[in-house]
Design a protein around this motif. Structure first.
Motif, PDB file in Angstrom:
ATOM      1  N   SER A  63       0.810  -1.219   0.000  1.00 11.27           N
ATOM      2  CA  SER A  63       0.000   0.000   0.000  1.00 11.27           C
ATOM      3  C   SER A  63       0.838   1.262   0.000  1.00 11.27           C
ATOM      4  O   SER A  63       0.314   2.354   0.209  1.00 11.27           O
ATOM      5  N   GLY A  64       2.136   1.125  -0.236  1.00  9.43           N
ATOM      6  CA  GLY A  64       2.980   2.301  -0.373  1.00  9.43           C
ATOM      7  C   GLY A  64       3.925   2.508   0.791  1.00  9.43           C
ATOM      8  O   GLY A  64       3.743   1.950   1.884  1.00  9.43           O
ATOM      9  N   ILE A  65       4.960   3.322   0.562  1.00  4.68           N
ATOM     10  CA  ILE A  65       5.932   3.610   1.621  1.00  4.68           C
ATOM     11  C   ILE A  65       5.265   4.445   2.715  1.00  4.68           C
ATOM     12  O   ILE A  65       4.349   5.240   2.445  1.00  4.68           O
ATOM     13  N   SER A  66       5.731   4.285   3.928  1.00 12.05           N
ATOM     14  CA  SER A  66       5.090   4.927   5.069  1.00 12.05           C
ATOM     15  C   SER A  66       5.097   6.447   4.961  1.00 12.05           C
ATOM     16  O   SER A  66       4.096   7.105   5.251  1.00 12.05           O
ATOM     17  N   GLU A  67       6.228   7.028   4.550  1.00  9.35           N
ATOM     18  CA  GLU A  67       6.301   8.487   4.465  1.00  9.35           C
ATOM     19  C   GLU A  67       5.241   9.040   3.527  1.00  9.35           C
ATOM     20  O   GLU A  67       4.558  10.026   3.852  1.00  9.35           O
ATOM     21  N   LEU A  68       5.067   8.413   2.386  1.00  8.06           N
ATOM     22  CA  LEU A  68       4.097   8.915   1.415  1.00  8.06           C
ATOM     23  C   LEU A  68       2.673   8.714   1.905  1.00  8.06           C
ATOM     24  O   LEU A  68       1.806   9.567   1.695  1.00  8.06           O
ATOM     25  N   ARG A  71       1.971  11.446   4.537  1.00  8.78           N
ATOM     26  CA  ARG A  71       1.805  12.778   3.973  1.00  8.78           C
ATOM     27  C   ARG A  71       0.519  12.866   3.156  1.00  8.78           C
ATOM     28  O   ARG A  71      -0.132  13.910   3.116  1.00  8.78           O
ATOM     29  N   THR A  72       0.139  11.748   2.534  1.00 12.29           N
ATOM     30  CA  THR A  72      -1.135  11.721   1.819  1.00 12.29           C
ATOM     31  C   THR A  72      -2.294  11.765   2.794  1.00 12.29           C
ATOM     32  O   THR A  72      -3.316  12.420   2.536  1.00 12.29           O
ATOM     33  N   LEU A  73      -2.159  11.088   3.931  1.00 14.38           N
ATOM     34  CA  LEU A  73      -3.169  11.169   4.985  1.00 14.38           C
ATOM     35  C   LEU A  73      -3.381  12.620   5.405  1.00 14.38           C
ATOM     36  O   LEU A  73      -4.533  13.090   5.526  1.00 14.38           O
ATOM     37  N   SER A  85      -7.873   9.205  10.139  1.00 13.39           N
ATOM     38  CA  SER A  85      -7.012   9.485  11.282  1.00 13.39           C
ATOM     39  C   SER A  85      -5.782   8.596  11.358  1.00 13.39           C
ATOM     40  O   SER A  85      -4.950   8.783  12.240  1.00 13.39           O
ATOM     41  N   SER A  86      -5.645   7.647  10.447  1.00 12.23           N
ATOM     42  CA  SER A  86      -4.567   6.681  10.554  1.00 12.23           C
ATOM     43  C   SER A  86      -3.989   6.355   9.192  1.00 12.23           C
ATOM     44  O   SER A  86      -4.693   6.350   8.176  1.00 12.23           O
ATOM     45  N   GLU A  87      -2.694   6.066   9.163  1.00  6.01           N
ATOM     46  CA  GLU A  87      -2.025   5.610   7.953  1.00  6.01           C
ATOM     47  C   GLU A  87      -2.672   4.349   7.400  1.00  6.01           C
ATOM     48  O   GLU A  87      -2.617   4.096   6.194  1.00  6.01           O
ATOM     49  N   GLU A  88      -3.316   3.564   8.277  1.00  6.00           N
ATOM     50  CA  GLU A  88      -3.967   2.325   7.842  1.00  6.00           C
ATOM     51  C   GLU A  88      -5.220   2.587   7.023  1.00  6.00           C
ATOM     52  O   GLU A  88      -5.804   1.662   6.462  1.00  6.00           O
ATOM     53  N   GLU A  89      -5.637   3.845   6.933  1.00  2.95           N
ATOM     54  CA  GLU A  89      -6.819   4.206   6.156  1.00  2.95           C
ATOM     55  C   GLU A  89      -6.447   4.780   4.792  1.00  2.95           C
ATOM     56  O   GLU A  89      -7.324   5.219   4.044  1.00  2.95           O
ATOM     57  N   VAL A  90      -5.159   4.756   4.465  1.00  3.01           N
ATOM     58  CA  VAL A  90      -4.667   5.341   3.215  1.00  3.01           C
ATOM     59  C   VAL A  90      -3.806   4.324   2.487  1.00  3.01           C
ATOM     60  O   VAL A  90      -3.043   3.583   3.102  1.00  3.01           O
ATOM     61  N   MET A  91      -3.918   4.281   1.169  1.00  2.00           N
ATOM     62  CA  MET A  91      -3.010   3.469   0.370  1.00  2.00           C
ATOM     63  C   MET A  91      -2.563   4.250  -0.854  1.00  2.00           C
ATOM     64  O   MET A  91      -3.309   5.087  -1.383  1.00  2.00           O
ATOM     65  N   ALA A 246     -10.172   5.342   2.846  1.00  2.00           N
ATOM     66  CA  ALA A 246     -11.433   4.719   3.252  1.00  2.00           C
ATOM     67  C   ALA A 246     -11.223   4.125   4.642  1.00  2.00           C
ATOM     68  O   ALA A 246     -10.081   4.056   5.133  1.00  2.00           O
ATOM     69  N   PRO A 247     -12.278   3.690   5.309  1.00  3.41           N
ATOM     70  CA  PRO A 247     -12.095   3.015   6.598  1.00  3.41           C
ATOM     71  C   PRO A 247     -11.082   1.876   6.504  1.00  3.41           C
ATOM     72  O   PRO A 247     -10.956   1.224   5.460  1.00  3.41           O
ATOM     73  N   ALA A 248     -10.363   1.645   7.593  1.00  2.00           N
ATOM     74  CA  ALA A 248      -9.205   0.755   7.585  1.00  2.00           C
ATOM     75  C   ALA A 248      -9.534  -0.658   7.120  1.00  2.00           C
ATOM     76  O   ALA A 248      -8.717  -1.283   6.425  1.00  2.00           O
ATOM     77  N   HIS A 249     -10.711  -1.183   7.466  1.00  2.00           N
ATOM     78  CA  HIS A 249     -11.015  -2.565   7.080  1.00  2.00           C
ATOM     79  C   HIS A 249     -11.182  -2.697   5.568  1.00  2.00           C
ATOM     80  O   HIS A 249     -10.948  -3.774   5.011  1.00  2.00           O
ATOM     81  N   ILE A 250     -11.550  -1.600   4.896  1.00  2.00           N
ATOM     82  CA  ILE A 250     -11.657  -1.615   3.430  1.00  2.00           C
ATOM     83  C   ILE A 250     -10.270  -1.494   2.811  1.00  2.00           C
ATOM     84  O   ILE A 250      -9.913  -2.248   1.895  1.00  2.00           O
ATOM     85  N   ILE A 251      -9.482  -0.553   3.308  1.00  2.00           N
ATOM     86  CA  ILE A 251      -8.135  -0.353   2.770  1.00  2.00           C
ATOM     87  C   ILE A 251      -7.297  -1.614   2.958  1.00  2.00           C
ATOM     88  O   ILE A 251      -6.469  -1.959   2.092  1.00  2.00           O
ATOM     89  N   GLU A 252      -7.490  -2.324   4.060  1.00  2.00           N
ATOM     90  CA  GLU A 252      -6.739  -3.560   4.269  1.00  2.00           C
ATOM     91  C   GLU A 252      -6.974  -4.541   3.122  1.00  2.00           C
ATOM     92  O   GLU A 252      -6.020  -5.107   2.556  1.00  2.00           O
TER      93      GLU A 252
END
Length: 397
Positions: A63-68, A71-73, A85-91, A246-252
């Motif tokens: 889902s991408g490097i953590s820094e990106l 910053r996208t979050l 609110s969390s990196e886990e909600e972004v990819m 999106a919500p974390a369970h979807i992004i996962e």
């Protein structure tokens, strides 16, 4: 030999790509394909060079490097006002198209229906079909391309699973207003539907229109997959980098699908893109101002050439009607495909036939899409060619 997969039966080269090849034959100006031919920011290019020379060449997290992602979050929180609110909600995705594929496969079952407003972006429709899902069309109408919510409700069946919104719109430049999005959200809640929102032109709005994300509205976050792209904002269409929130369970689940299909977005390009978030706010202000000026220049030339249209509220396309030219009896404007070829031959300008954006080709019969994301010298040549066309045919007197 056994036949190819049935999902390939209706696949044809898109009208956009075909026009690109034709206009290249004439050495003309490609205003068909949505390619911004402006340079990517120097800091972004240097960041990618540094990553390559620094051997940042292995797979990243799917889902991408953590820094990106971080910053996208922050961008989704600040600009889009989305309550993530969390990196886990972004990819980070392989373009917004990669986000759309992952979202569809994570949320839809074969045979599920997805409502698509039209005129539409053709890749959405073709991908739905290839993936085994059914697009259902609801037309936008009027000079501002307004949604009819009664028609939307009538299109919903027990198989409907999601509604797809492109905002700002491609090809029509529609910017969805807050009241429209609130009504749409009410329908989604009433029928318990997902929303896919494609927001790749979010920084390009005009005449006081402002971009508003459906997921930012109360009750919108829980049921919306917001997809965006860095391609248009930073002039890097070939880098194929986009994002989804999106919500974390979807992004996962989307991330796991992304791993199966793409493995990961290109690692060194992700590191380069991270540098884009150091650009000052003036970059985006200037971006919007430049496109607004280009819009005005090209719209004036199109009117001088006899076309009819409402100026786009967002994005960088004009979806123009040439019906006045047809009514005037000018040869070569019998329909959209004929008009496309006529313009290439007489002006050197490539466009996209209107039928590319409708389920019923007849609805696009008198329309062409023009892309004005060009450097000023190229755009000025195109404007001069359109004005000369109008003078030749006496339509701008």
């Amino acid at each position: 030999m056994k036949p190819l997969a049935s999902c390939t039966n209706g696949l044809r080269q898109s009208g956009i790509r075909a026009v690109t090849q034709l206009v290249n034959q004439y050495g003309g100006i490609n205003m068909g394909q949505g390619i911004c031919d402006l340079p990517a920011p120097d800091a972004v290019k240097q960041g990618a060079i540094d990553a390559i020379t620094g051997d940042q060449s292995v797979y990243s997290y799917h889902s991408g490097i953590s820094e990106l992602r971080q910053r996208t979050l922050q961008k989704f929180q600040r600009f889009n006002k989305i309550p993530c609110s969390s990196e886990e909600e972004v990819m980070i995705t392989n373009g917004s198209t990669g986000a759309f594929v992952a979202a569809c496969l994570a949320l839809l079952e074969p045979g599920d229906e997805v409502i698509q407003f039209e005129p539409f972006y053709g890749y959405h429709v073709q991908l739905l079909k290839v993936l085994g899902f059914k697009p259902v069309f609801v037309p936008l109408s009027g000079s501002s391309w307004e949604p009819d919510f009664d028609s939307l409700r009538a299109a919903i069946t027990p198989r409907t699973k999601a509604v797809l919104v492109t905002n700002p719109g491609n090809p029509n430049g529609k910017v969805w207003q807050e009241g429209e999005l609130m009504q749409l959200l009410a329908v989604l809640q009433e029928h318990d539907l997902w929303a896919f929102t494609d927001e790749v032109y979010e920084y390009m709005t005009y005449d006081g229109n402002r971009h508003l994300s459906l997921a930012s509205l109360p009750g919108g976050w829980e049921r919306t997959i917001t997809m965006s792209s860095f391609s248009k904002t930073y002039n890097m269409t070939g880098w194929r980098l986009g994002s989804a929130v999106a919500p974390a369970h979807i992004i996962e689940k989307m991330g796991l699908i992304n791993d199966l299909i793409y493995i990961c977005p290109p690692t060194p390009l992700q590191h380069g893109l991270a540098k884009a978030f150091d650009l000052p706010e003036s970059y985006f202000t200037q971006l919007a101002a430049d496109y607004d000026r280009k819009r005005s220049l090209f719209c004036d030339a199109l009117r001088a050439a006899g076309f009819s249209f409402e100026a786009p509220q967002g994005a960088y396309y004009v979806f123009a009607s040439f019906e006045p030219l047809h009514r005037a009896g000018i040869p070569g404007f019998e329909n959209d495909e004929a008009a496309c070829h006529t313009l290439i031959k007489q002006t050197g300008i490539g466009t996209v036939p209107g039928r590319s954006f409708f389920s019923d080709p007849g609805r696009g019969r008198f329309h062409l899409r023009f892309c004005y994301a060009k450097e000023y010298p190229v755009l000025e040549r195109a404007c001069a060619a359109m004005r000369a066309f109008g003078e030749k045919h006496g339509v701008n007197r």
